[in-house]
Design a protein around this motif. Structure first.
Motif, PDB file in Angstrom:
ATOM      1  N   ALA A 147       0.840  -1.202   0.000  1.00  0.00           N
ATOM      2  CA  ALA A 147       0.000   0.000   0.000  1.00  0.00           C
ATOM      3  C   ALA A 147       0.873   1.250   0.000  1.00  0.00           C
ATOM      4  N   LEU A 148       1.984   1.201   0.753  1.00  0.00           N
ATOM      5  CA  LEU A 148       2.854   2.380   0.829  1.00  0.00           C
ATOM      6  C   LEU A 148       3.558   2.638  -0.492  1.00  0.00           C
ATOM      7  N   THR A 149       3.890   1.555  -1.218  1.00  0.00           N
ATOM      8  CA  THR A 149       4.637   1.755  -2.469  1.00  0.00           C
ATOM      9  C   THR A 149       3.688   1.753  -3.662  1.00  0.00           C
ATOM     10  N   GLU A 150       2.427   2.038  -3.397  1.00  0.00           N
ATOM     11  CA  GLU A 150       1.443   2.297  -4.451  1.00  0.00           C
ATOM     12  C   GLU A 150       1.213   1.095  -5.357  1.00  0.00           C
ATOM     13  N   HIS A 151       0.952  -0.052  -4.736  1.00  0.00           N
ATOM     14  CA  HIS A 151       0.513  -1.209  -5.519  1.00  0.00           C
ATOM     15  C   HIS A 151      -1.006  -1.371  -5.321  1.00  0.00           C
ATOM     16  N   LYS A 152      -1.592  -2.230  -6.139  1.00  0.00           N
ATOM     17  CA  LYS A 152      -3.045  -2.456  -6.048  1.00  0.00           C
ATOM     18  C   LYS A 152      -3.310  -3.606  -5.074  1.00  0.00           C
ATOM     19  N   VAL A 153      -4.198  -3.343  -4.115  1.00  0.00           N
ATOM     20  CA  VAL A 153      -4.493  -4.359  -3.099  1.00  0.00           C
ATOM     21  C   VAL A 153      -5.990  -4.683  -3.152  1.00  0.00           C
ATOM     22  N   LEU A 196      -1.294   2.762   8.108  1.00  0.00           N
ATOM     23  CA  LEU A 196      -0.487   3.679   7.292  1.00  0.00           C
ATOM     24  C   LEU A 196      -0.266   5.021   7.978  1.00  0.00           C
ATOM     25  N   PHE A 197      -1.022   5.282   9.079  1.00  0.00           N
ATOM     26  CA  PHE A 197      -0.844   6.560   9.759  1.00  0.00           C
ATOM     27  C   PHE A 197       0.637   6.731  10.125  1.00  0.00           C
ATOM     28  N   PRO A 198       1.255   7.877   9.962  1.00  0.00           N
ATOM     29  CA  PRO A 198       0.733   9.217   9.692  1.00  0.00           C
ATOM     30  C   PRO A 198       0.546   9.538   8.203  1.00  0.00           C
ATOM     31  N   LEU A 199       0.755   8.598   7.306  1.00  0.00           N
ATOM     32  CA  LEU A 199       0.505   8.893   5.902  1.00  0.00           C
ATOM     33  C   LEU A 199      -0.968   8.628   5.612  1.00  0.00           C
ATOM     34  N   ARG A 200      -1.529   9.412   4.726  1.00  0.00           N
ATOM     35  CA  ARG A 200      -2.932   9.202   4.359  1.00  0.00           C
ATOM     36  C   ARG A 200      -2.976   8.561   2.996  1.00  0.00           C
ATOM     37  N   TYR A 201      -3.850   7.556   2.862  1.00  0.00           N
ATOM     38  CA  TYR A 201      -3.966   6.883   1.565  1.00  0.00           C
ATOM     39  C   TYR A 201      -4.790   7.771   0.642  1.00  0.00           C
ATOM     40  N   SER A 202      -4.241   8.094  -0.542  1.00  0.00           N
ATOM     41  CA  SER A 202      -4.936   9.085  -1.369  1.00  0.00           C
ATOM     42  C   SER A 202      -5.432   8.519  -2.688  1.00  0.00           C
ATOM     43  N   GLN A 248     -21.620  -4.858  -9.947  1.00  0.00           N
ATOM     44  CA  GLN A 248     -21.751  -4.200 -11.250  1.00  0.00           C
ATOM     45  C   GLN A 248     -20.524  -3.365 -11.593  1.00  0.00           C
ATOM     46  N   LEU A 249     -19.728  -3.045 -10.589  1.00  0.00           N
ATOM     47  CA  LEU A 249     -18.585  -2.148 -10.842  1.00  0.00           C
ATOM     48  C   LEU A 249     -17.254  -2.893 -10.855  1.00  0.00           C
ATOM     49  N   LEU A 250     -17.286  -4.220 -11.078  1.00  0.00           N
ATOM     50  CA  LEU A 250     -16.029  -4.983 -10.978  1.00  0.00           C
ATOM     51  C   LEU A 250     -14.969  -4.529 -11.980  1.00  0.00           C
ATOM     52  N   GLU A 251     -15.411  -3.879 -13.087  1.00  0.00           N
ATOM     53  CA  GLU A 251     -14.378  -3.484 -14.071  1.00  0.00           C
ATOM     54  C   GLU A 251     -13.443  -2.415 -13.512  1.00  0.00           C
ATOM     55  N   VAL A 252     -13.838  -1.803 -12.397  1.00  0.00           N
ATOM     56  CA  VAL A 252     -12.947  -0.830 -11.736  1.00  0.00           C
ATOM     57  C   VAL A 252     -11.603  -1.481 -11.402  1.00  0.00           C
ATOM     58  N   LEU A 253     -11.616  -2.811 -11.212  1.00  0.00           N
ATOM     59  CA  LEU A 253     -10.387  -3.486 -10.797  1.00  0.00           C
ATOM     60  C   LEU A 253      -9.292  -3.403 -11.858  1.00  0.00           C
ATOM     61  N   SER A 254      -9.658  -3.149 -13.106  1.00  0.00           N
ATOM     62  CA  SER A 254      -8.600  -3.077 -14.121  1.00  0.00           C
ATOM     63  C   SER A 254      -8.114  -1.647 -14.332  1.00  0.00           C
ATOM     64  N   THR A 255      -8.435  -0.761 -13.407  1.00  0.00           N
ATOM     65  CA  THR A 255      -7.934   0.615 -13.499  1.00  0.00           C
ATOM     66  C   THR A 255      -6.413   0.630 -13.368  1.00  0.00           C
ATOM     67  N   PRO A 256      -5.741   1.571 -14.022  1.00  0.00           N
ATOM     68  CA  PRO A 256      -4.267   1.587 -13.927  1.00  0.00           C
ATOM     69  C   PRO A 256      -3.738   2.167 -12.622  1.00  0.00           C
ATOM     70  N   PRO A 293      -3.289   2.838  -8.456  1.00  0.00           N
ATOM     71  CA  PRO A 293      -3.304   1.973  -7.261  1.00  0.00           C
ATOM     72  C   PRO A 293      -4.658   2.054  -6.561  1.00  0.00           C
ATOM     73  N   PHE A 294      -5.000   1.044  -5.776  1.00  0.00           N
ATOM     74  CA  PHE A 294      -6.253   1.080  -5.034  1.00  0.00           C
ATOM     75  C   PHE A 294      -6.188   0.124  -3.848  1.00  0.00           C
ATOM     76  N   ILE A 295      -7.170   0.326  -2.922  1.00  0.00           N
ATOM     77  CA  ILE A 295      -7.453  -0.681  -1.896  1.00  0.00           C
ATOM     78  C   ILE A 295      -8.942  -0.941  -2.029  1.00  0.00           C
ATOM     79  N   ILE A 296      -9.313  -2.161  -2.384  1.00  0.00           N
ATOM     80  CA  ILE A 296     -10.712  -2.467  -2.687  1.00  0.00           C
ATOM     81  C   ILE A 296     -11.062  -3.794  -2.010  1.00  0.00           C
ATOM     82  N   GLY A 297     -12.328  -3.892  -1.564  1.00  0.00           N
ATOM     83  CA  GLY A 297     -12.818  -5.162  -1.037  1.00  0.00           C
ATOM     84  C   GLY A 297     -13.897  -5.714  -1.952  1.00  0.00           C
ATOM     85  N   VAL A 298     -13.876  -7.018  -2.192  1.00  0.00           N
ATOM     86  CA  VAL A 298     -14.878  -7.636  -3.072  1.00  0.00           C
ATOM     87  C   VAL A 298     -15.356  -8.913  -2.412  1.00  0.00           C
TER      88      VAL A 298
END
Length: 1873
Positions: A230-236, A257-263, A273-281, A283-288
């Motif tokens: 998460a800190l090095t901007e990978h997709k989780v 991650l505190f004191p850094l804020r995930y942006s 219905q929004l699963l295609e969001v997962l192929s966004t380029p 980084p993200f933190i998403i639960g499915v």
């Protein structure tokens, strides 16, 4: 205060508009209906209520609750608490599942639920539809939401008498405080009570138990890797079946991650219905939901955490950088202590009673505390790297990343680098960088607890205590009031959802709710806003940072001593003590590899700058610039240690006056560094300077004590000095109190400060980016990395590219202006981009920015004009005194083509030059010059390191040996400037890696290359040095092409033409050897230096060279000359027939010498005389030859004296398989006597006959197989099948395996296989072995049928080709002379590259095949070697076989004969393989001969006593076969040599002073003078056949490839290597003690064998010196040596030891005796210095040396040892009267019969002889009389005199008898002589 809930929404199931089976959510009601102004209604709530999709359900599910998070466009988070329950759907039609019915049903539902009967019984087909109550809030109070929605549901289900509109109205109007730790009790009007607590500090995240749960689900390692990801901007991506768990896991990860804020994208619960969001380029933190796991499978770059299964899957293409050590392991340990406290106690013998584990909530806080500590350790000291660029109106803060990484010692760390570059950290800097704000736990920790954390590192319990303290604070933050009253909220009854009496959720009255909301709003307007004032303070900076791990960086740790050296050197420079400074400079340059020394240099130089200027003289300027360049060369583009930053003010301060009005600043000499073209460096510098000036604005003048050049990140020295952040904090505090005008004024001041700095930096950048010489501009900028300006890359262009730029760049006058503009344009663009970026970031007004854009081009243009004057003047500077060029010594006849070009010779990867493992000083880099002569490329120079002393470094190689030349661009070792260079690699294992001095123009360098190329590849062989040597005698006819006008080929001596006839006559008289064949002149051999007379031979086409009648009369002359060739002498020695017998056809001889090829008509590449079977007629040979490649048919080249087996050689058979061969050649031959047959038939028949004849000629087989000639059964094979069928590949002709030698040698394996199983005919009974083995290439021998007679047998083997030899040699060269220093020092990389070259494997194969052939020959079978074209590998094998089998070839004379016969006469293509001419340039160098010599060297190592020649002899031949110094190894065959008139002039008579043209002649001359080619341990056994081990493990790398002598260059040109004999006195110009003969010997520099010759060479040398001193003509070393050995043998016999006195030999087993005996290790035997031409008489014959060598050399040393009596005929003490006026002295005298001399020593054990009386000069021995000073006690009769031709010696013995004894002994010696 804030609203607890913004919206309340009711969402129900609705049909899908497209009529699909799934439904969709529909909002039934929302309150309030109008959007809030500050918070619009979020879109898409329907999707998030049912993330898995809206579906009907066949049974009633219990209600569910979860909180989804939506992020709006302003990145505000909205928490949607969703409580879902199921209501029955009324089935109005039979088929419920039908789509229509569903639709209608929904419509009914929608129309109003009042109509649905609440008492409808649940039928089996009853379906239930979901309905969701949603609460939307910006606050995250999950429990309150759960209770509130639960209350509403309970009122509905339980049918409580409470108005739902009131409850919802109250919920929407309820307000709660944001933070500050207050608590508030709320009631929704249904008899409920809830307490809301707010956290103490808003900035700390609230995690409840989520972190602890996350660790429970995934474990420590997995969570750590998710944290790093998460800190090095990978997709989780989280997967779970529970939505609440997904939400908690995401919340927990964010809390870590505190004191850094995930942006980035954060969606804890993502709808299906929004699963295609997962192929966004991004980084993200998403639960499915785990139900959709299959859809996530094809995501390639997403890290998937499965919460239910406890796994984290990282795809292959993703690399998560780990935390830097030691933090990674420390964090891991602390986490395990928190999570598993039992672990520590698990091994205790008496574990304490069970410890109470922390509650889940507390454990959660402890885990967070661990990560909080981790961040404090990672970011410790970050505030020291903040640059405050603006204070008003808003602070603008930048982080100096490079300085932070440099000072933490983490420049290489991937993790921290990525974190600092990430968005989260950018947010951290802008949020937490502010100097005046409210602080929280992290600020305290990073400021005050760092020291404690460092101290605790190794004490786990103290760490744990600290973690628990922090956890307490975090817990208190979330739960400030622990003893609160419990919530009181009505809950629905157990299983209430299963009751059938449900009525649908009622429709609520919007009006009522809206009224309640409006009432509350009106009240709020009246009340004052309750704003809690924030407590702002100055944020503490904490201690200055330290490296995360104190690393010791090897040699670069700077001791105080080194810093002292730097300081001293600088003070010497500024005091003008240049000599002192020069001595220290190398040490300083070495010290500057370390960081502290570079900082020290910058500090020291600052002290010498007054008022921003320091004018130096030229020498001082040069020193300062060199030191600066040395500092900067190790700077990376980031400049993480601030070195470039510290030097930047200095490069514009130091200057020198070139002429009135023209000043050159240091910056023009330090531009070649990548750091200057890095935008990030300039930005950091700019912000640092702006900060300094902004700080100065607000400080009272009295405070301003910080020098403007203060280094980034360095702590101030005095405590009371306020940092820029402190000043900024103070200003921010005062800001609200200032009047508007004052505020405006400050803002303007700051803005203009930034603006002025931007102008200043535009100037600075133009200084460092514009090159001094604008003509070189493009090239330099390309290299420095400005080339790709548009993308502002700072990558260095590779050497090869820089080279190509250099080539393409054209300085014709027409292009010059364009070029400078180009550079100016590039620099302007670079500066503009910089100015744009920093000005927009630091709030410069747009007018100012426009003004800057106008100014930049003018600044650049002005600077270019200034530089032109500087460049012009700097050209006129007198050049620095460079060392005098050392002229190399040249061979006689060698001429300089190009005089010295100044170059630096750089280290090339051999350890020796840089004083590697061999010890000794760093001789390279050296400064000197490269010379090009007609024969060699020579570098001579001195090491640049003055500590090495006045050693001359010489490295040279013959031009002809050049194999690769490439342009390089390298840094010169002294000034560190990038210069063009050349790398020349030679096949004699030398490498010249040179950087041209700046004074060498590119045209000179180009001329050097062209001349070198011309000399390396002359258009014709006559252009080579061996021919042009002494150009007055240049042989060669006037060429047809225009020759080079060079001096070497200019003149031909015409007087030779006149003398030609005399020459011929004299040659005939003096010796019968080597008459050249005559073409036209009927036996008149052409004179050796004039070829005009035989120019006819040039016109002869090859076809006309058939033996035709026109040439008959000259045959006899040709014959007589051919007879004397080397081959003939050898054939006669082997008894292979003499010429007379071949003419008279003596039938007793099985073989004869055939002159059939005397005109080279049958085979161009064979010698003129060949050995063939007696029975074969000459005319048949022509036909046989057609079956073989290059017409090289099988001929005999050696016969074993013992077994009489013969060795034959030939080319391979034509075509792919043997059979297909003869079909191809169908043209009838005019010479063929067979009229009716085609040539193919006759040829192959002849061939069978030929092989049969060879077999028959062997004595063992002549009787048994004489009857059965092949023709007797060949009729069976005369059909369409090939005629070669009798040469068979038997069942045992498998490829040559490792054991083939033993296989062929063991008799039982060779039992005769019967043809078709029939019993053998008794006529064919024969010994088990085949009579003839044919060794051929596997590929050629395919398809050959077996020979029923079994007279010969095929041994197919796999051999390598010439191109493989070439490729392997290339790799061997690279391994032995790498070209650049190895990345990993030590032997491993050398051995690895040696193995990759496969050179030793090829040597192994050659030796293996040769040993196999030796075995076969030794057992009596003949062997025909028929590989490739018959001139490469065949030659190697055949030569090796003869060397191993025949001791004669292991003598000097025999080896010469072997090479002349097998390599020269049989046509190994030396010119082709050595690429001697322009035509061969493309084919490259293929060292077939060198490979053979290496094989000989391997055998020599294993059998040191079997060879008369030394290892040095092999190296000598290896060097000169490629050097083209001698004509011996030129051209491809005897035919070509005759054509050039070379063959018979080698032993021509015009020897005189002319340089040797034949290498053999040179060796002969040299051998007479020095034993360098002789092997003292030579003690052969005549019968011994050598069988060396050939496994790779038994092979050694030949030191010819690895050794080098930098003192004199290669030692193989004897005249150059010798040098005049230097008496030791001359070696000491410094006035050291002349009498000492000691000197330092450096293994890498001196030739050890010359400086320390072996014992025997030394004794022979000493002997020669003594003889010279005594004025006697010194006898030749060989004669002395032979005499010594002979005497020793005789004495050995007299002593009764018999011949067994070969002590060494008797002890060693016969097969491999002599393995351990190395008396003579080194190559050059001795340093006897004699001119080559002093002695013309012939050396002793080898026969005598062979007799002498019959005995062992074991007792050689004793010849010259004192205590051995056998070499001392008589010895004792005598008094001797000194010369005139000298006293009597007692001496130890030795009478030596062997040497025929009387020697005397100081005492008995003295080894150094003090004088010698030669008995040959003694005239008489007479009684003497005592004189003055004689011993008093001695009888008169004990005196005697010895009278020599020169003087009288007076002696006195101790008594009369001993005197008598002495006189008798001396007399007897005289009479013996």
């Amino acid at each position: 205060m804030a609203r607890l809930a913004d919206y309340f929404v009711l969402v129900a199931f609705g049909p899908h508009p497209r009529g699909s089976g799934e439904g969709q959510g529909q909002i039934l009601q929302r309150f309030p209906e109008k959007d809030w102004e500050d918070n619009p209604f979020p879109q898409g709530i329907e999707l998030f209520c049912q993330p898995s999709g809206w579906q009907l359900c066949p049974e009633r599910n219990p209600p569910t609750f979860f909180v989804a998070v939506l992020t709006d466009i302003n990145s505000e988070r909205h928490y949607c608490a969703c409580l879902t329950f199921w209501e029955p759907v009324e089935s109005t039609q039979e088929v419920v599942c039908n789509e229509d019915s569903t639709e209608k049903e929904e419509e009914a539902d929608e129309g109003g639920q009042a109509r649905l009967s609440s008492t409808a019984p649940a039928q089996p087909s009853q379906l239930f539809a979901p309905k969701t109550l949603v609460l939307v809030s910006r606050l995250d109070h999950t429990e309150v939401f759960r209770n509130s929605l639960g209350l509403i549901y309970a009122i509905h289900v339980e049918g409580l008498n409470v108005c739902l509109e009131n409850v919802i109205g109250n919920l929407l109007t309820c307000t709660v405080p944001l933070a500050g730790g207050s608590q508030r009790t709320i009631s929704l009007g249904a008899g409920d009570r809830q307490v809301i607590q707010t956290p103490l500090v808003d900035s700390l995240p609230v995690s409840r138990c989520s972190v602890a749960l996350l660790f429970r689900q995934l474990g420590i390692t997995n969570v750590l890797s998710l944290f790093c990801a998460a800190l090095t901007e990978h997709k989780v991506l989280f997967l779970s079946r529970s939505y609440q768990r997904l939400a908690d896991a995401c919340r927990g990860l964010l809390a870590l991650l505190f004191p850094l804020r995930y942006s980035f994208t954060y969606v804890p619960i993502l709808p299906a219905q929004l699963l295609e969001v997962l192929s966004t380029p991004t980084p993200f933190i998403i639960g499915v939901n785990a139900a959709f796991q299959a859809e996530t499978q094809e995501l390639l770059d997403v890290i998937i955490a499965d919460l239910d299964g406890g796994t984290v899957t990282v795809p292959e293409c993703v690399h998560i950088p780990p935390l830097p050590e030691p933090l990674q392991s420390q964090t891991h340990n602390v986490l395990s202590m928190v999570l598993d406290p039992e672990l520590e106690l698990a091994d205790l013998a008496f574990p304490p009673p069970t410890t109470s584990a922390s509650s889940l909530k507390m454990q959660d806080k402890e885990l967070r505390a661990v990560f909080l500590r981790l961040f404090a350790q990672l970011l410790q000291g970050y505030r020291w790297c903040l640059h405050i660029v603006r204070i008003h109106p808003e602070p603008v803060i930048r982080f100096h990343k490079a300085a932070f990484l440099g000072q933490r010692g983490l420049v290489e760390d991937d993790f921290l680098m990525k974190v600092l570059e990430g968005m989260a950290f950018a947010g951290f800097v802008s949020e937490r960088g502010v100097p005046y704000r409210s602080t929280d736990l992290f600020d305290e920790l990073v400021a005050h607890e760092v020291a404690r954390m460092r101290a605790d590192e190794n004490h786990p319990h103290r760490v744990l205590r600290h973690v628990q303290e922090l956890a307490e604070q975090l817990y208190k933050n979330e739960n400030p009031y622990p003893a609160v009253a419990m919530h009181k909220v009505q809950r629905p009854g157990e299983a209430s959802h299963l009751r059938r009496t449900h009525r649908p959720f009622p429709r609520l009255d919007e009006g009522t709710v809206q009224w309640i909301v409006d009432q509350a709003a009106a009240k709020m307007q009246g009340a004052p806003p309750a704003v809690k004032a924030e407590r702002k303070t100055t944020v503490p900076s904490g201690p200055p940072m330290t490296a995360i791990l104190e690393r010791c960086s090897g040699p670069h740790i700077n001791s105080a001593r080194r810093l002292e050296v730097v300081r001293n050197c600088i003070s010497y420079v500024f005091e003008g003590k240049m000599l002192e400074a020069k001595k220290l400079l190398p040490a300083v340059l070495r010290a500057l590899k370390g960081r502290a020394a570079r900082r020290c240099l910058a500090r020291e130089l600052h002290l010498h700058v007054q008022q921003n200027r320091a004018v130096l003289d030229h020498q001082q300027f040069d020193f300062v610039v060199r030191m600066m360049n040395c500092c900067l060369q190790d700077c990376t583009s980031l400049d993480e240690h601030g070195i470039a930053a510290a030097l930047l003010p200095l490069v514009t301060a130091f200057c020198r006056k070139l002429s009135p009005g023209v000043t050159q600043f240091a910056y023009s000499c330090v531009q070649e560094h990548v750091v200057w073209s890095t935008p990030q460096f300039w930005e950091a510098m700019f912000y640092g300077d702006v900060q300094t000036h902004i700080r100065a604005l607000y400080l009272d003048p009295s405070d301003d004590r910080v020098s403007p050049s203060q280094e980034v990140g360095e702590a101030q020295s005095q405590d009371d000095e306020r940092s820029a952040l402190d000043v900024a904090s103070e200003q921010r505090r005062l800001w609200p109190t200032l009047s508007q005008e004052k505020q405006q004024e400050l803002v303007q001041k700051e803005e203009s400060t930034v603006f002025s700095q931007a102008i200043h930096y535009a100037n600075r950048m133009s200084y460092l980016l514009l090159p001094l010489d604008s003509s070189k501009s493009r090239l330099l900028r390309e290299r420095a990395g400005l080339g790709d300006l548009e993308s502002a890359s700072n990558s260095l262009v590779t050497n090869s590219m820089a080279g190509s730029v250099a080539e393409s760049y054209d300085t014709e006058s027409g292009f010059e202006d364009a070029e400078t503009c180009d550079v100016a344009g590039a620099v302007v663009r670079f500066i503009n981009r910089f100015v744009d970026k920093v000005c927009t970031e630091s709030g410069v007004t747009s007018d100012h920015l426009k003004g800057l854009h106008v100014m930049v081009p003018d600044i650049v243009q002005m600077h270019i004009e200034t530089l032109e004057a500087v460049h012009r003047e700097s050209k006129r500077l007198p050049p620095i005194q460079k060392p005098k060029l050392l002229r190399p010594r040249l061979l006689p006849g060698e001429e300089c083509v190009l005089d010295g070009l100044r170059v630096y010779l750089l280290p090339d990867g051999r350890e020796e030059g840089v004083g590697g493992s061999g010890g000794g000083p760093a001789l390279l880099p050296a400064e000197g010059a490269v010379f090009l002569t007609t024969y060699r490329v020579i570098f001579t120079g001195m090491p640049t390191d003055p500590l090495v002393g006045e050693q001359v470094v010489v490295r040279s190689f013959p031009v002809a040996a050049l194999t690769k030349e490439k342009r390089i661009s390298v840094q010169t070792p002294v000034d560190q400037l990038l210069q063009d260079g050349l790398q020349l690699r030679s096949c004699t294992f030398q490498l010249l890696k040179m950087a041209f001095d700046e004074e060498v123009g590119s045209d000179s360098a180009e001329l050097f290359r062209k001349q070198l190329h011309k000399l390396r590849y002359p258009p014709d062989i006559r252009g080579t040095f061996a021919f042009t040597l002494g150009s007055a005698h240049t042989p060669g006819r006037p060429p047809r092409v225009a020759k080079d006008k060079g001096p070497s080929l200019r003149t031909f001596s015409r007087n030779l033409v006149k003398n030609a006839k005399k020459t011929i006559g004299r040659q005939y008289v003096t010796r019968k050897k080597y008459n050249p064949p005559s073409w036209e002149h009927r036996g008149q051999p052409p004179p050796e230096d004039q070829e005009d007379e035989i120019s006819v031979s040039e016109e002869l086409e090859p076809s006309t060279l058939t033996p035709s009648s026109a040439l008959k009369p000259s045959d006899r002359m040709t014959m007589s000359s051919l007879v004397e060739r080397a081959c003939c002498r050898d054939y006669q020695r082997l008894g292979l027939g003499t010429l007379s017998s071949s003419l008279s056809r003596a039938k007793s001889e099985p073989f004869r010498i055939s002159p059939v090829n005397r005109m080279y008509a049958i085979c161009r590449s064979y010698p003129g005389l060949l050995i063939v079977p007696q029975s074969i007629q000459d005319n048949a040979l022509q036909r046989v030859s057609r079956c073989y490649r290059q017409n090289r048919f099988p001929v005999v080249c050696w016969r074993s004296g013992r077994s009489k087996a013969v060795l034959l050689r030939s080319g391979g058979l034509h075509g792919k398989g043997v059979v297909g061969l003869f079909k191809a050649q169908n043209t009838p031959s005019p010479a063929s006597p067979f009229s009716g047959q085609t040539q193919a038939d006759s040829s192959s028949l002849e061939q069978e006959k030929y092989l049969q004849a060879v077999v028959s000629a062997m004595p063992r087989y002549a009787d048994s197989s004489g009857r059965n000639t092949l023709s007797s059964f060949s009729s069976a094979h005369m059909g369409g099948h090939g005629k070669w069928s009798s040469v068979r590949a038997s069942g045992r002709s498998s490829g040559l395996g490792a054991d083939v030698g033993s296989r062929l040698a063991s008799r039982d394996l060779l039992s005769t296989p019967h043809t078709n199983g029939a019993p053998p005919d008794s006529g064919f009974l024969r010994p088990q072995r085949a009579a003839l083995y044919i060794i051929g290439d596997k590929a050629q021998l395919k398809g050959v049928r077996p020979d029923p007679l079994q007279q010969w047998e095929l041994v197919p083997i796999e051999v390598f080709e010439a191109r493989q030899v070439k490729a392997s040699f290339k790799k061997l060269l690279k391994a032995c002379v790498p070209g650049c220093p190895a990345t990993e020092p030590g032997p491993a990389s050398f051995l690895r590259s040696l193995e990759d070259s496969e050179w030793l494997i090829q040597i192994h194969k050659l030796l293996q095949i040769s040993v196999l052939v030796v075995e076969l020959l030794d057992s009596g079978s003949s062997v025909l070697v028929s590989l490739e074209d018959g001139w490469d590998i065949t030659t190697q094998v055949v030569s090796l076989v003869q060397l191993l089998s025949d001791p004669f070839y292991r003598t000097l004379e025999g080896f010469r004969l072997l090479v002349e016969k097998e390599w020269l006469s049989f046509g190994h293509r030396f010119s082709h393989r050595g690429a001697h001419t322009l035509a061969g340039q493309s084919s490259g160098f293929t060292p077939v001969f060198l490979q053979f010599l290496d094989c000989v060297h391997q055998v020599h190592l294993q059998f040191p006593m079997e060879f008369e020649f030394s290892q040095f002899y092999l190296k000598f031949l290896g060097y000169h076969h490629a050097s083209r110094r001698f004509r011996t190894f030129l051209l491809d065959s005897d035919y070509e040599r005759i054509e050039l008139g070379l063959l018979y002039e080698e032993k021509g008579e015009r020897r005189g002073q002319l340089a040797c043209r034949s290498v053999w002649e040179y060796v002969d001359r040299l051998s007479k003078r020095t034993p360098m080619f002789y092997n003292y341990t030579y003690a052969p056994e005549d019968t011994e056949v050598l069988r060396p081990y050939s496994n790779v493990s038994n092979l050694k790398v030949w030191d010819f490839y690895t050794e080098e002598t930098l003192a004199e260059g290669p030692p193989y040109d004897w005249e150059l290597a010798q040098g005049p004999p230097e008496p030791p006195e001359e070696e000491r110009p410094d006035g050291g003690a002349p009498q000492s003969r000691r000197r330092v010997v450096w293994p890498c520099y001196d030739s050890r064998p010359r400086v320390q010759p072996d014992a025997i060479s030394r004794l022979l040398e000493e002997l020669q010196r003594l003889e010279t001193e005594l004025g006697r003509p010194s006898e030749r070393w060989k004669d002395t040596w032979d005499r010594v050995k002979a005497v020793q043998r005789l004495e050995g016999r007299q002593d009764g030891r018999g011949t067994s006195s070969s002590l060494l030999v008797s002890a060693v087993p016969h097969h491999r005796r002599s393995l351990g005996v190395y008396l003579q290790e080194g190559p050059v035997g001795s340093t006897l210095s004699l001119s080559l031409d002093s002695d013309q008489s012939s050396g002793s014959t080898t026969s005598s040396s062979r007799q002498a060598a019959r005995r062992s050399t074991s007792t050689l040393y004793s010849q010259f040892q004192t205590a051995e009596s056998e070499n001392r005929s008589y010895e004792g003490t005598l008094y001797k009267k000194g010369a005139f006026m000298k006293p009597w002295k007692a001496r130890w005298f030795v009478l030596d019969k062997t040497k025929h001399q009387l020697r005397y020593y100081d005492h008995r054990v003295d080894t150094e002889c003090k004088g010698v009386i030669d008995l040959a000069e003694v005239e008489a021995v007479a009684p003497g009389t005592p004189t003055i000073g004689a011993p008093k006690t001695v009888d008169e009769k004990a005196f005697f005199d010895v009278k020599t031709t020169r003087r009288v010696y007076n002696f006195c013995a101790q008594d009369v008898p001993s005197a008598q004894q002495w006189v008798d002994r001396i007399q007897s010696c005289l009479s013996d002589a």
